[in-house]
Design an enzyme around this catalytic site. Sequence first.
Site: not given
Ligand code: G6P
Ligand code: MG
Length: 216
Positions: A8-10, A16, A44, A113-114, A144, A168-169
């Site tokens: 996952d990224l964030d 972030t 998240k 990542s989403a 997710k 994943e967080d």
């Molecule tokens: C990640 C974050 C979420 C965020 C989603 C969409 O999964 O954990 O907090 O809402 O991405 O991100 P975006 O940058 O497309 O708004």
């Molecule tokens: Mg995350």
Amino acid sequence: MKPACIFDLDGVIVDTAKYHYLAWKRLANSLGFDFTEHDNEQLKGVSRVESLKLILRLGGKQLDDAEFDAALVRKNGWYLEYIQQIGPEEILPGAAEFLTSVRAQGIKVALGSASKNAVLILERIQLLDQFDAIVDGNKVSKAKPDPEVFLKAAEELAVPASACIVFEDAVAGVQAARNAGMKVVGIGSAAVLDQAHFVLPNFAGLSIADVLARFA
Ligand code: G6P
Ligand code: MG
């Protein structure tokens, strides 16, 4: 079968999550209600659209379609403002070194990542070239805990789901990995991520050999 790693990224690679929280809180406040860090746990890993639906439910607020879309644009504008300055210094402890240790073993690496801002962020933190495949919010249609994002990442790496280890967080992300039939390492609090196979506070001092030993 050689494993593959899906990150996952964030909140896993880069810090972030706090900026997503600030932007959502600002949006909630502008709509006349508050939004706490505790509420934020549920968001998240959840896509932008699903996050807004959840926030409106929490605030007991309804928006028509045009207002809903405008709120999404506003939130993302604030978010982009907050992350404008980010660079490699916002990479979470040990994450870059961990990625290096994975690649040194010849293990394939994907992003799952989403976020629709994922490539921009990876460019800013100078880690884009560390990924063999990138599956982000522009490539999936189900948020997710649906497993789509991780199954697509496994497919792009040409590795079966059962050989993938997800990092994943987020509660929704851990559930998505489980739903994909993958192994999952939680990054964060063990109390929150209780569905993960095991949980680490971060990647500091960790190498892929340590993780593989835990799954052996
Ligand atoms: C990640 C974050 C979420 C965020 C989603 C969409 O999964 O954990 O907090 O809402 O991405 O991100 P975006 O940058 O497309 O708004
Ligand atoms: Mg995350």
